[in-house]
Write a protein that holds these residues in place. Structure first.
Motif, PDB file in Angstrom:
ATOM      1  N   ALA A 372      -1.237 -15.064   9.707  1.00 27.68           N
ATOM      2  CA  ALA A 372      -1.088 -13.803  10.435  1.00 27.68           C
ATOM      3  C   ALA A 372      -1.201 -12.602   9.511  1.00 27.68           C
ATOM      4  N   GLY A 373      -0.522 -12.658   8.364  1.00 26.53           N
ATOM      5  CA  GLY A 373      -0.430 -11.475   7.519  1.00 26.53           C
ATOM      6  C   GLY A 373      -1.360 -11.433   6.330  1.00 26.53           C
ATOM      7  N   GLY A 374      -1.737 -12.605   5.786  1.00 27.01           N
ATOM      8  CA  GLY A 374      -2.408 -12.647   4.499  1.00 27.01           C
ATOM      9  C   GLY A 374      -3.900 -12.408   4.520  1.00 27.01           C
ATOM     10  N   ASN A 375      -4.407 -11.782   5.569  1.00 23.36           N
ATOM     11  CA  ASN A 375      -5.846 -11.575   5.671  1.00 23.36           C
ATOM     12  C   ASN A 375      -6.295 -10.322   4.924  1.00 23.36           C
ATOM     13  N   TYR A 376      -7.569 -10.263   4.649  1.00 26.05           N
ATOM     14  CA  TYR A 376      -8.147  -9.247   3.779  1.00 26.05           C
ATOM     15  C   TYR A 376      -7.810  -7.831   4.233  1.00 26.05           C
ATOM     16  N   GLU A 377      -8.055  -7.496   5.491  1.00 25.59           N
ATOM     17  CA  GLU A 377      -7.864  -6.119   5.942  1.00 25.59           C
ATOM     18  C   GLU A 377      -6.396  -5.724   5.959  1.00 25.59           C
ATOM     19  N   ASN A 378      -5.512  -6.642   6.329  1.00 23.84           N
ATOM     20  CA  ASN A 378      -4.080  -6.340   6.282  1.00 23.84           C
ATOM     21  C   ASN A 378      -3.661  -5.948   4.872  1.00 23.84           C
ATOM     22  N   ILE A 379      -4.116  -6.732   3.901  1.00 19.56           N
ATOM     23  CA  ILE A 379      -3.720  -6.492   2.515  1.00 19.56           C
ATOM     24  C   ILE A 379      -4.341  -5.196   2.002  1.00 19.56           C
ATOM     25  N   CYS A 380      -5.576  -4.930   2.366  1.00 22.94           N
ATOM     26  CA  CYS A 380      -6.224  -3.674   1.941  1.00 22.94           C
ATOM     27  C   CYS A 380      -5.480  -2.464   2.488  1.00 22.94           C
ATOM     28  N   ASP A 381      -5.100  -2.523   3.770  1.00 23.32           N
ATOM     29  CA  ASP A 381      -4.375  -1.386   4.349  1.00 23.32           C
ATOM     30  C   ASP A 381      -2.998  -1.224   3.710  1.00 23.32           C
ATOM     31  N   ALA A 382      -2.340  -2.352   3.399  1.00 23.33           N
ATOM     32  CA  ALA A 382      -1.051  -2.267   2.704  1.00 23.33           C
ATOM     33  C   ALA A 382      -1.234  -1.611   1.339  1.00 23.33           C
ATOM     34  N   ALA A 383      -2.337  -1.955   0.661  1.00 23.87           N
ATOM     35  CA  ALA A 383      -2.603  -1.366  -0.654  1.00 23.87           C
ATOM     36  C   ALA A 383      -2.882   0.128  -0.543  1.00 23.87           C
ATOM     37  N   SER A 384      -3.550   0.534   0.534  1.00 22.63           N
ATOM     38  CA  SER A 384      -3.815   1.960   0.726  1.00 22.63           C
ATOM     39  C   SER A 384      -2.515   2.748   0.796  1.00 22.63           C
ATOM     40  N   ILE A 385      -1.511   2.160   1.433  1.00 19.48           N
ATOM     41  CA  ILE A 385      -0.210   2.826   1.554  1.00 19.48           C
ATOM     42  C   ILE A 385       0.533   2.828   0.221  1.00 19.48           C
ATOM     43  N   LEU A 386       0.386   1.753  -0.561  1.00 21.91           N
ATOM     44  CA  LEU A 386       1.159   1.593  -1.792  1.00 21.91           C
ATOM     45  C   LEU A 386       0.493   2.212  -3.015  1.00 21.91           C
ATOM     46  N   THR A 387      -0.759   2.627  -2.889  1.00 26.55           N
ATOM     47  CA  THR A 387      -1.473   3.179  -4.042  1.00 26.55           C
ATOM     48  C   THR A 387      -0.733   4.386  -4.628  1.00 26.55           C
ATOM     49  N   GLY A 388      -0.452   4.281  -5.908  1.00 29.55           N
ATOM     50  CA  GLY A 388       0.243   5.373  -6.589  1.00 29.55           C
ATOM     51  C   GLY A 388       1.733   5.412  -6.326  1.00 29.55           C
ATOM     52  N   LYS A 389       2.245   4.458  -5.574  1.00 27.60           N
ATOM     53  CA  LYS A 389       3.677   4.416  -5.255  1.00 27.60           C
ATOM     54  C   LYS A 389       4.343   3.255  -5.994  1.00 27.60           C
TER      55      LYS A 389
END
Length: 767
Positions: A372-389
């Motif tokens: 459910a969670g470990g797919n490419y787009e989910n992880i990319c969007d999570a990274a977009s939020i965490l970038t620089g944080k």
């Protein structure tokens, strides 16, 4: 946001929806003129109808006998399936059968137990002609999406989340017995199901992910059984606004609605996905016919979906995160009271309100993982939020499990992995542990927020028997990342501003699989040997049913719903899944710890009966029951009366497809369940395949643990499909009870009477 239409609906040209009502037929006739079809005719124009009939071998469109294009299992289930099929005469795998190793991948648990099972799976693939995916390479459903799903196909898996509808594949998760039938070239038998349309409109807001949509739907349909044992068919103009991975993230969660299967219309996005994965020939455009009728309809406006959270202890226990934050203490108090009911009779204290700090709910752990969670787009969007944080250096920690090594490699190549690691996120390999209790078990009294599939009690791996309790709230990867930015305080992704959701182009490297996945479909070497380990044991001998049965009530479960995880716990107990007796010792261990000893005591009496010895020796309760039955029934003969155990539960079987929830009862001498209804078809099928009577009653139990249920004329009643089986409660007095087994197919009757699927298949071979 979501509306349910129980009267059904017409869908015209794949786009125009006319909900059933007084003027429905007139509206349809006015729009279609001579093209008008009746509801019965239009039902045959759903996508589901076409796929099911293309796989139906019965010749009767209402009584389906299905053969699947491919099968799949993981390392909690494939050893038992191969052992059962082997005991039934298996010679080769007749269709592609994928054996993955994504659940018990951590070989530190149980010494060599897990590794032994992995090598058993590889040896089975070599011997019978299968496909073997080693540990950490891919989770079961991601591999099937990438390499096996195709438009118009049907796939059967021994994992409840076997769902590939977004790729045009109708997939069903069932217990291992149903896969055994396919391996022996038999069929999956089911009445033609109703089809529920899911009509999507609009587009999700930035920050809203597939888990938000899925939880919204689950919250609307689970408790009322709106889609139970039905097929969900996703249609409407909103489908085109979702990527294939987004669709798949919604689709995999349809399991939590208790539907039978799911299917989506397909388009160029599906074609592109398959082409990227070098399987463009697996594409076909799937759409409902010009005039299609659905038995029920769900309408979903994607633009109105909000960031969601499913609080403990079920995916249907949903709230918007904004609603939670606005009514924090009232909602948490309600959830605490409901949750505490699950731990009555223990010293455990389930709490949530103590995790509120400065008006916000705090979690100690976050996880984005699995199918459910470990797919490419989910992880990319999570990274977009965490970038620089930063996720911070406090109690909160975040882990991410990419769902396959190709996904992991692409995340590394395009820099997404680096962004996550820099923020303090820990990246791990493909593994389903956070979903079923085999990895990232939280500390005692902790709350974990997870983009996984389930949040049942103890499914995160805690052990109530040892005084440990933790809990899980399900959220989308985007809101988990937003919460990580706020150091563990629950935050909706839509609360954050200025996020640039950037999904770099995905490149699939098939060479990773070519160099590691063993492929031998149609090339098995029947002379090769299976590789066994000390924990891999054969199934014990199981007796056929008899006309007269005396079953002791070994457990009475009065919760509204009993999950398969409560019947047989997941997590580290699953290391013993290849040893029937060892695994059975965990049955109901977190719900009714005395169940196993009660069952073993009455099982010992049955062993003495079969040996011709005195059955009631040392068992005063059995002796008293014999005396009452002898006084009541002149023809009662204890020598010809099978003795076993049974359980009562209001609604058992929600959740996992693991057949061990039934097989463990049978290994301990269980011969019946009594329920008001069964939560899923797959659990009822598991009972039947292990020779356990799936009895139904409309009455509240008037018996208690230790009482007996005496059944008469069992074989004849089942064979002749009598509406009732004669039963009597043998407690302080003898009282008649009304019981039935519901509808059974011809094969199900023979399986039950044979005592289990293994016996049934052996009998067929001997004849």
């Amino acid at each position: 946001m979501i509306n349910l239409h129980s009267e059904g609906a017409y869908l015209l040209n794949g786009n125009d929806l006319i909900v059933s009502g007084k003027e429905c037929d007139e509206q349809v006739k006015a729009k279609l003129g001579q093209k008008y079809l009746t509801k019965e005719e239009a039902k045959q124009n759903t996508i589901a109808y076409g796929i099911l009939q293309n796989h139906n071998k019965s010749g009767n469109p209402e009584k389906l006998q299905l053969k699947f294009d491919a099968l799949t299992s993981h390392d909690i289930t494939f050893v038992g399936i191969v052992q059962t099929a082997r005991a039934s005469g298996l010679e080769k795998f007749p269709v592609p059968y994928v054996l993955t190793n994504c659940h018990n991948s951590l070989c530190a648990v149980g010494g060599t137990i897990n590794s032994d099972d992995h090598l058993f799976g590889l040896s089975a693939a070599k011997k019978y002609g299968g496909i073997f995916v080693p540990p950490h390479v891919a989770v079961i459903h991601q591999y099937m999406r990438e390499m096996m799903a195709g438009c118009g196909k049907m796939i059967l898996g021994s994992d409840s989340h076997t769902r590939y509808g977004a790729f045009g594949t109708m997939a069903i998760g069932e217990g291992g017995g149903e896969l055994v039938k396919q391996l022996l070239s038999n069929t999956y038998d089911v009445d033609y199901p109703e089809v529920v349309g899911v009509y999507l409109t609009g587009s999700p807001k930035p920050g809203i992910g597939p888990q938000d949509v899925a939880l919204s739907i689950i919250g609307a349909v689970f408790k009322n059984g709106f889609v139970k044992n039905r097929v969900m068919e996703f249609v409407g103009p909103g489908v085109k606004n979702l990527s294939v991975e987004y669709r798949s993230g919604i689709d995999v969660m349809t399991t939590e609605t208790t539907c039978l299967s799911s299917i989506w219309k397909t388009d160029d996005k599906v074609k592109e996905y398959l082409e990227v994965h070098q399987r463009g020939d697996a594409y076909a455009e799937l759409n409902p016919g010009e005039v299609a009728y659905y038995d029920k309809m769900i309408t979903v406006d994607l633009s109105e979906i909000q960031s969601m959270i499913a609080l403990p202890f079920h995916p249907s226990n949903v709230y918007t995160i904004n609603e939670l934050n606005a009514n924090m203490m009232d909602i948490l108090d309600k959830v605490e009271k409901e949750g505490q009911k699950l731990f009555e009779g223990t010293n455990l204290k389930f709490t949530l309100k103590d995790k509120v700090k400065n008006g916000r709910l705090f979690s100690e752990q976050g996880s984005i993982a699995g199918c459910a969670g470990g797919n490419y787009e989910n992880i990319c969007d999570a990274a977009s939020i965490l970038t620089g944080k930063s996720v911070g250096t406090g109690e909160f920690a975040l882990s991410v499990y990419p769902s396959s090594m190709p996904v992991y490699q692409s995340l590394m190549d395009n820099g997404v992995a680096s962004k996550l690691m820099t923020a303090g996120t820990v990246l791990k390999t493909a593994f389903c542990g956070p979903c079923f209790g085999g990895g990232d078990t939280p500390a005692n009294n902790s709350l974990s927020i997870r983009h996984t599939t389930r949040n049942f009690p103890n499914r995160e791996g805690s052990k109530p028997g040892d005084g440990q309790i933790a809990s899980v709230a399900l959220m989308d990867a985007r809101s988990i990342a937003a919460s990580a930015v706020n150091k563990g305080f629950i935050t909706a992704a839509t609360e954050l501003e200025g996020i640039n959701f950037d999904i770099p182009k995905y490149y699939f490297n098939k060479t990773i699989y070519d160099n590691r996945v063993f492929q031998s479909y149609n090339e098995g070497d029947g002379n090769s040997e299976l590789r066994f380990g000390p924990n891999i044991a054969d199934w014990p001998k199981m007796e056929p049913l008899t006309d007269n049965m005396l079953l002791q009530v070994a457990s009475v479960l009065l919760d509204p719903v009993t999950t398969t995880d409560e019947l047989i716990p997941s997590g580290d107990t699953s290391s013993y899944r290849s040893n029937p007796h060892k695994l059975a010792s965990f049955t109901l261990s977190r719900k009714d710890p005395a169940y196993v000893d009660r069952s073993k005591e009455i099982q010992a009496a049955e062993s003495r009966r079969l040996e011709g010895a005195t059955t009631e020796e040392g068992n005063s309760a059995l002796k008293a029951a014999y005396e009452k039955l002898t006084a009541k029934f002149s023809g009662f003969d204890k020598k010809n009366t099978l003795i076993g155990s049974m359980i009562y539960a209001n609604k058992p079987g929600d959740g996992s497809a693991r057949e061990q929830a039934a097989s463990c009862q049978k290994v301990l001498g269980g011969f019946a369940n009594i329920a008001k209804e069964y939560a899923t078809k797959r659990y009822r099928s598991n009972l039947i395949n292990w020779g356990i009577l799936p009895l139904i009653t409309n009455e509240d139990p008037e018996y208690k643990v230790g009482d007996f249920i005496y059944l008469t004329d069992v074989v004849n009643s089942i064979r002749e499909r009598k509406p009732e089986i004669k039963g009597y409660i043998v407690g302080d007095e003898i009282k008649e009870i009304s019981l039935s087994v519901g509808q059974l197919t011809d094969n199900e009757i023979e399986i039950l009477l044979s005592g289990c699927l293994i016996n049934f298949n052996r009998n067929k071979m001997s004849n």
